[in-house]
Design an enzyme around this catalytic site. Structure first.
Site, PDB file in Angstrom:
ATOM      1  N   VAL A 116       0.826  -1.205   0.000  1.00 60.80           N
ATOM      2  CA  VAL A 116       0.000   0.000   0.000  1.00 60.80           C
ATOM      3  C   VAL A 116       0.866   1.264   0.000  1.00 60.80           C
ATOM      4  CG1 VAL A 116      -1.945   1.171   1.053  1.00 60.80           C
ATOM      5  CG2 VAL A 116      -1.654  -1.291   1.401  1.00 60.80           C
ATOM      6  N   SER A 117       0.703   2.069  -1.034  1.00 59.99           N
ATOM      7  CA  SER A 117       1.488   3.299  -1.174  1.00 59.99           C
ATOM      8  C   SER A 117       0.621   4.522  -0.908  1.00 59.99           C
ATOM      9  CB  SER A 117       2.051   3.376  -2.604  1.00 59.99           C
ATOM     10  OG  SER A 117       2.534   4.684  -2.851  1.00 59.99           O
ATOM     11  N   PRO A 118       1.176   5.535  -0.228  1.00 63.64           N
ATOM     12  CA  PRO A 118       0.429   6.778  -0.025  1.00 63.64           C
ATOM     13  C   PRO A 118       0.545   7.703  -1.252  1.00 63.64           C
ATOM     14  CG  PRO A 118       2.565   6.982   0.995  1.00 63.64           C
ATOM     15  CD  PRO A 118       2.517   5.594   0.388  1.00 63.64           C
ATOM     16  N   ASP A 145       7.792   3.877  -4.633  1.00 67.99           N
ATOM     17  CA  ASP A 145       7.923   4.866  -3.564  1.00 67.99           C
ATOM     18  C   ASP A 145       9.383   5.290  -3.401  1.00 67.99           C
ATOM     19  OD1 ASP A 145       5.221   4.818  -2.973  1.00 67.99           O
ATOM     20  OD2 ASP A 145       5.429   3.237  -1.470  1.00 67.99           O
TER      21      ASP A 145
END
Ligand SMILES: *[C@@H]1O[C@H](CO)[C@@H](O)[C@H](O)[C@H]1NC(C)=O
Ligand SMILES: *[C@@H]1O[C@H](CO)[C@@H](O)[C@H](O)[C@H]1NC(C)=O
Ligand SMILES: *[C@@H]1O[C@H](CO)[C@@H](O)[C@H](O)[C@H]1NC(C)=O
Ligand SMILES: *[C@@H]1O[C@H](CO)[C@@H](O)[C@H](O)[C@H]1NC(C)=O
Ligand SMILES: *[C@@H]1O[C@H](CO)[C@@H](O)[C@H](O)[C@H]1NC(C)=O
Ligand SMILES: *[C@@H]1O[C@H](CO)[C@@H](O)[C@H](O)[C@H]1NC(C)=O
Length: 747
Positions: A321-323, A430
């Site tokens: 999960v990447s912001p 990321d």
């Protein structure tokens, strides 16, 4: 009603309120302590970027703890959330030793969980296995001590605060705070399984609200939600709690401002700006002044007297999960990257994710933090479901080197010694890794094979066991000068009524986390007699107690993207976790109270290597004192500053590693109240930046204090202040100094 009836009724109401008030379901305590490590020269933990060394502070890092107990004698557990990349085995071992000395057997490995938020902007060097301390040039005692002290002190605070109270749980969704950064790997999971979920990430946040029984006041809130601490990029050098740290700062500040009738700073008569300008012009920079050790703490805006409300944002199954929710794009062409490999014409380094504030990473960090903060406030304000029932816990250590796993088909397979594949070297969107690798690679070119074999040629057993991962680094077979990867891992279940918290020592991907939660829930329900049911709620506390990188599903493992290439113990790693967690859940249901132990993890403190030296002594140039101004405020044409402006000042200063100024500050914004200066912002505020560098001509240290005037700043006369510490010679004591800029008016 007659008068007597009214009195009786009132009496009953009072008695009821009193009982409600003083007899909460549990004993609850919260605590918090500054854990900000060295703000200069130390490599940051997360991106493994040799060039990413700390050079200042955006905002401070904290350890936040809660303890819940059934009663003074009854079962209890402690949960500590760190603004750190991850938990560390060595930290856990050493903190437990300290807790043992202080509290006997009250807090042990069984009932203490230490979890990291996964910020990639904290100082590294506090982990004990080689892979996790290569870029920090080995072990960094100062990083380690800052975190260990903060964990211990936050637990002591929470312990001393234990009072009757109630806990309310609430669950809701966070919007747009995470996307799947390996969607092609997620697609490898069975179509029927994927069809059961609306999206390829978990959007659920689970929040606990802690309420004091006697006063009815809220004392804290902890929540769990999955998104990476990679809003700040691999080029950032300011210490930061990343998006979860922002959320916590906003939440605690929001709570503190809640029931303040009027903000003490406000002044009903808006002062005339030219009066302020005139006043400000008469006040010049003070120059460097000696001060004592406590001076910086006295300028702290949020003083930690042990009674602060504690708001913590904890990590969950964060693996994929990447912001950086706008997606990943090629930095040369601006086009989306290759779907399966996250590269641009084969180059992994050109494919970089974008946060919602792109290209401003600090703005992205704030936005992703705000999104979590907003959901947390909603959940906090509407939390009405009170948790009741047992507190319990189970913990065991496992040797993941060769755990036998019985699959559903009854086939027995094994986990493998730890190893990393080429997708690990490629990094992620990321933070791209080494040139020449791509996520999804299942081949290693002859050059890198040669390099690998110089370090350690993997055994044939390992090669077969890890397949289809190609072994780039056989870390589980590398023991020189000390082990490169963990073999012994802790798993833990904490129970708080119907809430079950699973402490996992790594980063489960979205689907891996779902499978684990479901398996544990099913086991609890099917083996209990109605004590657990479909209302039982399971959350994963990621990166807890120790660190062992990623856990992808068997299906995702086939694609060997970063998360799979970093799934250390081979294709059946997740199956092993599920099998062993089910045993632990079973033991909890059966009230089997014999502590399950397993093999103890090694304490490698005595063999750590530290190659980061200094600083030894710092003194200012001829005729200058530390704290003297190098560059004063530069005034805009209009003569004063307005909201959104960024006044800054640079001071001659010493390396910030001489004293971390724990629970203090390196920087402050002071406002003039009558004839007194009062600190109104410090280096824990999102609007204030403390930046450190070495002047490249004089080799002298320079500290820049930069203030982005926020919208809620009140009109007035202000100045910037810097605190520092130094050692003039290698043998002298630490001495403290401070300096201030010229005053300026803000409207
Ligand atoms: C503020 O005060 C009100 C009334 O005393 C109370 O109901 C509310 O819970 C308080 N808010 C917070 C966040 O404590
Ligand atoms: C990604 O790889 C899969 C095979 O794993 C293939 O079917 C698919 O076409 C590829 N997608 C793209 C966009 O290259
Ligand atoms: C873990 O298991 C491996 C393989 O059986 C063994 O060689 C190793 O010594 C074990 N490690 C510990 C710390 O027990
Ligand atoms: C629990 O079970 C009841 C009855 O079988 C069902 O109505 C309800 O939706 C279930 N709740 C959850 C959270 O699955
Ligand atoms: C409010 O304004 C008055 C007049 O300008 C000033 O004397 C007083 O110190 C101010 N109070 C605060 C709290 O700033
Ligand atoms: C010193 O640093 C500045 C800005 O960081 C840079 O522009 C300059 O080239 C550097 N000078 C030397 C001698 O390295």
């Amino acid at each position: 009603m007659t008068k007597n009836q009214v009195i009786v009724a009132l009496g009953l109401v009072c008695a009821w309120t009193w009982m409600q008030g003083t007899h909460g379901e549990y004993l609850i305590g919260v605590g918090s302590y500054d854990m900000t490590g060295p703000a200069a020269d130390v490599n940051m933990m997360g991106y493994a970027n040799f060039e990413q060394n700390t050079a200042g502070i955006h905002f401070r890092l904290r350890a936040r703890a809660f303890i819940v107990a059934q009663s003074l004698q009854g079962p209890r557990f402690a949960f500590i959330n760190l603004d750190a990349g991850m938990a560390s085995q060595l930290l856990t071992i050493k903190v437990l030793e300290r807790l043992h000395l202080r509290f006997g057997n009250l807090y042990t490995e069984q009932n203490v969980a230490i979890s990291g938020t996964h910020t990639h902007a904290g100082p590294g060097g506090y982990l004990q296995y080689v892979v996790y301390s290569v870029t920090s040039l080995g072990y960094v005692q100062q990083s380690f001590d800052a975190i260990a002290n903060a964990i211990e002190l936050s637990i002591i605070q929470a312990h001393n605060n234990l009072k009757p109270g109630s806990i309310f749980m609430n669950i809701g969704d966070v919007k747009d705070a995470g996307i799947n950064r390996s969607p092609s790997a997620y697609l490898q999971n069975p179509v029927e399984e994927r069809a059961r979920y609306p999206t390829n990430v978990d959007t659920q946040m689970t929040l606990l609200r802690f309420v004091n029984g006697a006063s009815g006041k809220s004392i804290g809130a902890f929540n769990w939600f999955a998104t990476h601490g990679t809003s700040m990029s691999r080029d950032n050098k300011l210490i930061s709690g990343d998006n979860k740290g922002v959320a916590a700062r906003l939440f605690e500040d929001w709570f503190a401002s809640q029931n303040k009738s009027s903000f003490s700073n406000t002044n009903s008569t808006i002062p005339d700006i030219w009066q302020l300008v005139k006043k400000a012009r008469s006040i010049k920079a003070t120059g460097g002044k000696d001060c004592n050790q406590k001076a910086s703490q006295a300028s702290k805006v949020r003083k930690n007297d042990g009674s602060l409300f504690v708001g913590a944002f904890c990590q969950s199954n964060v693996g994929d999960v990447s912001p950086n929710v706008l997606g990943a794009f090629c930095i040369d062409s601006g086009k989306p990257c290759d779907f399966n490999h996250s590269s641009c014409n084969g180059n992994d380094q050109l494919c970089v994710g974008r946060g919602p504030g792109y290209p401003d990473e600090i703005l992205s960090t704030k936005i992703i933090g705000e999104r979590q903060f907003k959901t947390a406030v909603e959940l906090f304000e509407s939390a009405s479901e009170e948790l009741v029932g047992k507190i319990d816990y189970r913990h065991v250590y496992l040797n993941f080197t060769d755990t036998e796993v019985k699959l559903d088909s009854n086939k027995v397979v094994k986990t493998c010694p730890a190893a990393l594949g080429p997708g690990f070297a490629a990094g992620t969107t990321d933070g791209p890794g080494v040139f020449g690798f791509q996520q999804g690679d299942t081949d290693i070119n002859p050059y890198w094979k040669g390099v690998r074999d110089l370090l350690k040629e993997p055994s044939q057993y390992q090669v077969d066991c890890q397949n289809p991962k190609q072994v780039l680094l056989s870390t589980g077979e590398m023991f020189d000068p000390y082990p490169w990867a963990p073999a012994i891992l802790p798993i833990q279940i904490l129970r708080l009524g119907k809430l079950i918290i699973l402490s996992v020592p790594g980063e489960f991907t979205t689907m891996a986390g779902r499978r684990l939660r479901e398996a544990v829930k099913e086991t609890l329900i099917s083996s209990s007699n109605g004590e657990f049911n479909n209302e039982t709620h399971v959350v994963i506390a990621g990166l807890s107690n120790t660190y062992s990188q990623y856990i992808a599903t068997f299906d995702e493992y086939k694609q060997q993207r970063y998360e799979a290439a970093s799934t250390l113990y081979g294709p059946h790693t997740l199956s092993a976790y599920i099998q062993e967690f089910k045993k632990l859940a079973q033991a909890m249901v059966e009230e089997n109270n014999i502590p399950m132990k397993g093999p103890s993890p090694p304490d490698l403190s005595s063999v750590q290597i530290s190659l980061l030296f200094g600083p030894f002594a710092d003194s200012p140039p001829e005729g200058i004192k530390f704290g003297d101004i190098k560059e004063d405020i530069s005034f805009p044409k209009k003569g004063y500053f307005t909201k959104g402006d960024t006044p800054s000042a640079t001071f001659w200063s010493a390396n910030p590693r001489y004293d971390l100024l724990t629970e203090g500050t390196f920087a402050a914004v002071e406002r003039l109240h009558g004839e007194r200066w009062i600190a109104v912002y410090d280096d824990d505020d999102l609007s204030l930046f403390f930046k450190w560098k070495v002047d490249n001509s004089s080799y002298q240290g320079l500290a820049t204090v930069e203030w982005e005037i926020p919208n809620d700043a009140v009109s007035g006369v202000y100045r910037l202040k810097h605190f520092g510490a130094t050692r003039i010679t290698i043998l002298s004591h630490i001495s403290y100094f401070a300096g201030t800029s010229s005053a300026f008016a803000v409207q």
